[in-house]
Design an enzyme around this catalytic site. Structure first.
Site, PDB file in Angstrom:
ATOM      1  CE  LYS A  11      28.286  14.144  51.043  1.00  0.00           C
ATOM      2  NZ  LYS A  11      29.155  15.329  51.311  1.00  0.00           N
ATOM      3  CE1 TYR A  51      31.009  16.040  46.221  1.00  0.00           C
ATOM      4  CE2 TYR A  51      31.657  13.801  46.755  1.00  0.00           C
ATOM      5  CZ  TYR A  51      30.827  14.888  46.942  1.00  0.00           C
ATOM      6  OH  TYR A  51      29.797  14.827  47.866  1.00  0.00           O
ATOM      7  NE  ARG A  87      22.389  22.628  48.157  1.00  0.00           N
ATOM      8  CZ  ARG A  87      23.713  22.407  48.236  1.00  0.00           C
ATOM      9  NH1 ARG A  87      24.235  21.270  47.771  1.00  0.00           N
ATOM     10  NH2 ARG A  87      24.505  23.265  48.804  1.00  0.00           N
ATOM     11  CB  THR A  93      28.562  22.833  53.407  1.00  0.00           C
ATOM     12  OG1 THR A  93      27.914  23.284  52.215  1.00  0.00           O
ATOM     13  CG2 THR A  93      29.647  21.823  53.065  1.00  0.00           C
ATOM     14  NE  ARG A 104      25.322  18.421  54.265  1.00  0.00           N
ATOM     15  CZ  ARG A 104      25.596  19.061  53.126  1.00  0.00           C
ATOM     16  NH1 ARG A 104      25.256  20.321  52.962  1.00  0.00           N
ATOM     17  NH2 ARG A 104      26.213  18.420  52.151  1.00  0.00           N
ATOM     18  CG  ASN A 114      28.721  17.169  54.523  1.00  0.00           C
ATOM     19  OD1 ASN A 114      28.767  16.126  53.881  1.00  0.00           O
ATOM     20  ND2 ASN A 114      28.922  18.353  53.981  1.00  0.00           N
ATOM     21  CG  HIS A 117      25.925  15.301  46.795  1.00  0.00           C
ATOM     22  ND1 HIS A 117      26.788  16.354  46.571  1.00  0.00           N
ATOM     23  CD2 HIS A 117      25.204  15.150  45.642  1.00  0.00           C
ATOM     24  CE1 HIS A 117      26.612  16.797  45.335  1.00  0.00           C
ATOM     25  NE2 HIS A 117      25.657  16.089  44.750  1.00  0.00           N
ATOM     26  CD  GLU A 128      25.501  16.329  41.303  1.00  0.00           C
ATOM     27  OE1 GLU A 128      24.496  16.154  42.026  1.00  0.00           O
ATOM     28  OE2 GLU A 128      26.388  17.150  41.580  1.00  0.00           O
TER      29      GLU A 128
END
Ligand code: UDP
Length: 143
Positions: A11, A51, A87, A93, A104, A114, A117, A128
């Site tokens: 991000k 999103y 993940r 998150t 993160r 954060n 993604h 996606e």
């Protein structure tokens, strides 16, 4: 375990911190291979579309502003159990709740900004990947 593909997005906050390489090193160390990548300044329409599932959430407008605040680095990752593995590398998150050593925990400052993604299911991974990459932009496995 199945070989899967997933989307990772670094991000704008993490791109601005200049840690793309450090994050890529974590994917590689975890056995995830990069099959396609692009750096992109998302438009408002890109971020709203990507999103869309969160469009009714109170944080949606702030999320769209954040995701369009600077370039993102988007990659298709492949590997055994890639969706869960990515993940796990990302962490929770909210970075304050993320396990030590996760992306993160190390690079994010808040639940809004954060760092990364990652797709959360095989179904969403496919949606996606197709959202950002044409068929000829994802390379076949190297070996
Ligand atoms: N988000 C936010 N505020 C919140 C919850 C989520 O800004 O209270 C943002 C955050 O950038 C998060 C994204 O919305 O990464 C998607 O939320 P989700 O619950 O799907 O978390 P993720 O799958 O990214 O961990």
């Amino acid at each position: 375990m199945a070989i899967e593909r997933t989307i990772s997005i670094i991000k704008p906050d993490a791109v601005a911190k200049n840690v793309i390489g450090q994050i890529y090193a974590r994917f590689e160390a975890a056995g995830l291979t990069i099959l396609g990548a692009k750096m992109k300044q998302l438009t408002k329409a890109d971020a709203e579309g990507f999103y869309a599932v969160h469009s009714e959430r109170p944080f949606f407008n702030d999320l769209v502003s954040f995701m369009t605040s600077g370039p993102v680095m988007i990659q298709v990752l492949e590997g055994e159990d890639a969706i869960a593995k990515n993940r796990e590398l990302m962490g929770a998150t909210n970075p304050a709740e993320a396990d030590a050593g996760t992306i993160r925990a190390d690079f994010a400052q808040s639940i809004d900004e954060n760092a990364v993604h990652g797709s959360d299911s095989a179904e969403n991974a496919k949606i996606e990947i197709d959202f950002f990459f044409g068929e000829d932009e994802v390379c076949p496995r190297l070996r």
